[in-house]
Write a protein that holds these residues in place. Structure first.
Motif, PDB file in Angstrom:
ATOM      1  N   UNK A 109      40.747  39.078  43.734  1.00  0.00           N
ATOM      2  CA  UNK A 109      40.898  39.400  45.160  1.00  0.00           C
ATOM      3  C   UNK A 109      41.753  40.649  45.379  1.00  0.00           C
ATOM      4  N   UNK A 110      41.548  41.639  44.510  1.00  0.00           N
ATOM      5  CA  UNK A 110      42.255  42.901  44.638  1.00  0.00           C
ATOM      6  C   UNK A 110      41.282  44.006  45.020  1.00  0.00           C
ATOM      7  N   UNK A 111      41.746  44.903  45.882  1.00  0.00           N
ATOM      8  CA  UNK A 111      40.983  46.076  46.286  1.00  0.00           C
ATOM      9  C   UNK A 111      41.609  47.266  45.568  1.00  0.00           C
ATOM     10  N   UNK A 112      40.801  47.981  44.771  1.00  0.00           N
ATOM     11  CA  UNK A 112      41.282  49.121  44.004  1.00  0.00           C
ATOM     12  C   UNK A 112      41.027  50.385  44.819  1.00  0.00           C
ATOM     13  N   UNK A 113      42.092  51.131  45.087  1.00  0.00           N
ATOM     14  CA  UNK A 113      42.017  52.325  45.920  1.00  0.00           C
ATOM     15  C   UNK A 113      42.473  53.525  45.109  1.00  0.00           C
ATOM     16  N   UNK A 114      41.758  54.646  45.252  1.00  0.00           N
ATOM     17  CA  UNK A 114      42.100  55.849  44.503  1.00  0.00           C
ATOM     18  C   UNK A 114      42.293  57.019  45.463  1.00  0.00           C
ATOM     19  N   UNK A 115      43.342  57.814  45.168  1.00  0.00           N
ATOM     20  CA  UNK A 115      43.576  59.043  45.921  1.00  0.00           C
ATOM     21  C   UNK A 115      44.273  60.037  45.000  1.00  0.00           C
ATOM     22  N   UNK A 116      43.694  61.207  44.889  1.00  0.00           N
ATOM     23  CA  UNK A 116      44.242  62.278  44.051  1.00  0.00           C
ATOM     24  C   UNK A 116      44.530  61.811  42.621  1.00  0.00           C
ATOM     25  N   UNK A 117      43.651  60.996  42.070  1.00  0.00           N
ATOM     26  CA  UNK A 117      43.813  60.538  40.698  1.00  0.00           C
ATOM     27  C   UNK A 117      44.721  59.325  40.524  1.00  0.00           C
ATOM     28  N   UNK A 118      45.451  58.962  41.563  1.00  0.00           N
ATOM     29  CA  UNK A 118      46.322  57.785  41.503  1.00  0.00           C
ATOM     30  C   UNK A 118      45.554  56.562  41.963  1.00  0.00           C
TER      31      UNK A 118
END
Length: 87
Positions: free
Chosen positions: A63-72
């Motif tokens: 139940x985790x949402x994986x979010x990416x921004x600028x490689x992080x």
């Protein structure tokens, strides 16, 4: 004289409860943003600032949402997401 019992533990603030309809609507927004590859702003319970990025994965087992921004990458619990807005 017998004193009144007191609570020895300080209880942390509890996450607000939401009904089934609100959770389903939130899930639909997240799925739509993931499919379109759109940037999204998430208001997360317990965080001072909004989380901004693209959803790269939603793991139904954890139940985790994986979010990416600028490689992080950041993993946020689905139940902690209070609001999702398109950028």
């Amino acid at each position: 004289m017998i004193g009144l019992p007191t609570l020895s533990k300080k209880y942390a603030a509890l996450r607000p409860t939401r009904d089934e309809f609100e959770l389903e609507e939130l899930g639909n927004r997240l799925i739509e943003a993931q499919e379109e590859g759109a940037e999204i702003f998430l208001t997360v319970w317990g965080m001072d600032e909004q989380v901004r990025g693209r959803i790269i994965n939603m793991d139904p087992r954890t139940r985790l949402v994986h979010i990416e921004r600028d490689g992080d990458r950041l993993k946020v619990s689905y139940l902690d997401i209070m609001k999702a807005e398109r950028a």
